[in-house]
Motif scaffolding. Sequence first.
Motif, PDB file in Angstrom:
ATOM      1  N   GLY A  38       1.929   1.003   8.419  1.00 45.01           N
ATOM      2  CA  GLY A  38       1.839   2.719   8.655  1.00 45.01           C
ATOM      3  C   GLY A  38       2.522   3.487   7.716  1.00 45.01           C
ATOM      4  N   ASP A  39       1.978   4.706   7.561  1.00 42.51           N
ATOM      5  CA  ASP A  39       2.668   5.653   6.946  1.00 42.51           C
ATOM      6  C   ASP A  39       2.892   5.262   5.324  1.00 42.51           C
ATOM      7  OD1 ASP A  39       3.137   7.509   8.961  1.00 42.51           O
ATOM      8  OD2 ASP A  39       5.142   7.278   9.384  1.00 42.51           O
ATOM      9  N   THR A  40       1.743   4.669   4.846  1.00 47.04           N
ATOM     10  CA  THR A  40       1.449   4.265   3.648  1.00 47.04           C
ATOM     11  C   THR A  40       0.249   4.744   3.077  1.00 47.04           C
ATOM     12  OG1 THR A  40       0.642   2.308   4.220  1.00 47.04           O
ATOM     13  CG2 THR A  40       2.990   2.359   3.636  1.00 47.04           C
ATOM     14  N   ARG A  41       0.138   5.027   1.655  1.00 48.15           N
ATOM     15  CA  ARG A  41      -0.886   5.174   0.979  1.00 48.15           C
ATOM     16  C   ARG A  41      -1.420   3.788   0.340  1.00 48.15           C
ATOM     17  NH1 ARG A  41      -2.977   9.672  -2.045  1.00 48.15           N
ATOM     18  NH2 ARG A  41      -4.003   9.286  -3.734  1.00 48.15           N
ATOM     19  N   LEU A  42      -2.549   2.992   0.715  1.00 45.03           N
ATOM     20  CA  LEU A  42      -2.731   1.807   0.510  1.00 45.03           C
ATOM     21  C   LEU A  42      -3.770   1.939  -0.648  1.00 45.03           C
ATOM     22  CD1 LEU A  42      -3.197  -1.311   0.886  1.00 45.03           C
ATOM     23  CD2 LEU A  42      -5.022  -0.576   2.434  1.00 45.03           C
ATOM     24  N   GLU A  43      -3.658   1.301  -1.920  1.00 46.44           N
ATOM     25  CA  GLU A  43      -4.496   1.343  -2.919  1.00 46.44           C
ATOM     26  C   GLU A  43      -5.405  -0.100  -3.005  1.00 46.44           C
ATOM     27  OE1 GLU A  43      -2.801   2.462  -6.678  1.00 46.44           O
ATOM     28  OE2 GLU A  43      -2.531   4.256  -5.960  1.00 46.44           O
ATOM     29  N   LEU A  44      -6.615  -0.189  -3.014  1.00 45.32           N
ATOM     30  CA  LEU A  44      -7.480  -1.307  -2.982  1.00 45.32           C
ATOM     31  C   LEU A  44      -8.520  -1.291  -4.116  1.00 45.32           C
ATOM     32  CD1 LEU A  44      -8.200  -1.719   0.740  1.00 45.32           C
ATOM     33  CD2 LEU A  44      -6.585  -3.085  -0.452  1.00 45.32           C
TER      34      LEU A  44
END
Length: 579
Positions: A572-578
């Motif tokens: 959590g508290d992340t910016r996830l790039e997929l």
Amino acid sequence: MRLPTLRLTMLSLFVVGCPTGATDGTVDPTDSPSASDTDTDTGTPTPDTPTADTSPPSLQPFSADFLWADIPLDDAIDFGHTAMPVPEGDRVEAEALVLSEVALDAGLSDATVGGNVHGVGLGFFDVDGDGWEDIFVANGRQGFGGGSTNYDSTLWKNDGKGGFTDISKASGIAAILDGVDTFSVAGADYDADGDVDIYIAAHPHSFLLRNDGSGVFTDRTELAGAGGPESGADVSYGSKIAAFGDYDGDGWLDIAGASSTFRDTTRNGYVLRNQGDGTFADVSADMELQVRRSGNPCALMWTDYDNDGDQDLNIWNDLGRSDRNRTLLRNDGTVFTDVTLDVGFTNQMGNPMGIGAGDVNRDGFLDYYIGNIGNSALLLSQGDGTFVNFATAAGVNGGGSSWGIAFEDLNADGWWDIFVSHEGSPHRTYTHNQDLPPTFTAQRWTQPDSSSHNVPAAFADYDHDGDVDVITGNTYGNRLQLWRNDTPRGTNRFLEVQITNAPTTGEGTGVTARVVVQAGDDVWFKDVLGGSSRASQNALTTRFGLGHYTGADFVGVLWPDGRTIAAINVEGDTRLELP
């Protein structure tokens, strides 16, 4: 504190459950008997002794009522975090919402917003691919209440430090839209080259602006055949709105538009099919598109209201007869079928002006909030394709004139809240009380400029601090308002998901995809929209509050045509790039 970013390029892929010593998903040959072993006395092969299966276990696909196909997990990207609930004794609840208006501090004092009474749109776009959301202001001619003043459309670059700089000239926006009367803005990667392009609904025709990847735009309207039907000469009290979607599920983003000002009086809506070669074809007649003609279209949104895997079209008209000013077009593949009355969109609303969608009661179906003058509607899905208005019981029917709308989790507690922009009165937020049936607590946010009409809104975490911020604007030439979210969210975690390149097509914004997140027993979903709220564009990410979970067990993405991406064990508290 700014959120860290998780990227696929920084990690190696592996399947959960691999045996020790086999981190690539293969079995270590030293852990099992060799087929070539023989009995030294007889010289004949010795039968293998039965052993436990040491092959990597296969993960079960993720299934849910709101997904039209299962999301396979065997090739899920594993980010290695074991999501756990915060122990009850350590939990700190979020406090009441705090929104701080900081446009002047952010360098936006000259970001003027003005134009037609039913025009003006705002957009959060990352136009140059640096990971920070820039701001687009679609302005036009002040044709109501302010004479014939022209306001230029502008583009503002996010410097990643909390400030913005005017790049309208350098981006080509200033020259392309010089003197153009614009009404709304939508963003998506229509040509699948990995960047955000922009579609502007405008008079006398709309504009398709192609991004070269660095944030410099060229006008491709004529070459692409994307201008749509031309508008009539007098637009002083008309409207025009458009959004990107994918009605045929082929992975190429199409465009839908609606207007009260087309010269062709037999129609007030259109659909342009993306042919995959940079051009569009008008398929309105082929799809039997019929849009109710009473009033001025102000709220247009592509969503899948019935969870059947294709995108339906929702259009609401301001200033029309309350029995004829809304349209819900069910996508039946080869035609659009008007199901407005069948589904219960019969609320007597004379002035519907904004629309938002989110699953506020966690039943797996989208609910809709519709702005109005004095009496807005919260249309709760009944799970059978019909809706009932629950606004009064939920405490969200409000007052005043409501325009820009979105369902966002403003305090990251895991429940969708509602933001509503108002004209001439304070904006309102409705914070979900974490109960079912849903009820909300209202707060008001006084605008620095009280004179306003047609108040658009757009949403993003522009400063990457783990919450959802808002921009709003007025029609009468007042400055843009930037509302920074400073809510103390306690131990609630936040997750932002960005789709950098879709499988197969390479489309770089994820528009039309449905994103689903699971943490423990809680599951949320949200769609990536190419045109949102009131004539505006939210950041092309999806933003989730995880409540008191430290991360997500599962993040999945599903497109209408069945393409998928999945990740597991995301902090959590992340910016996830997929991907």
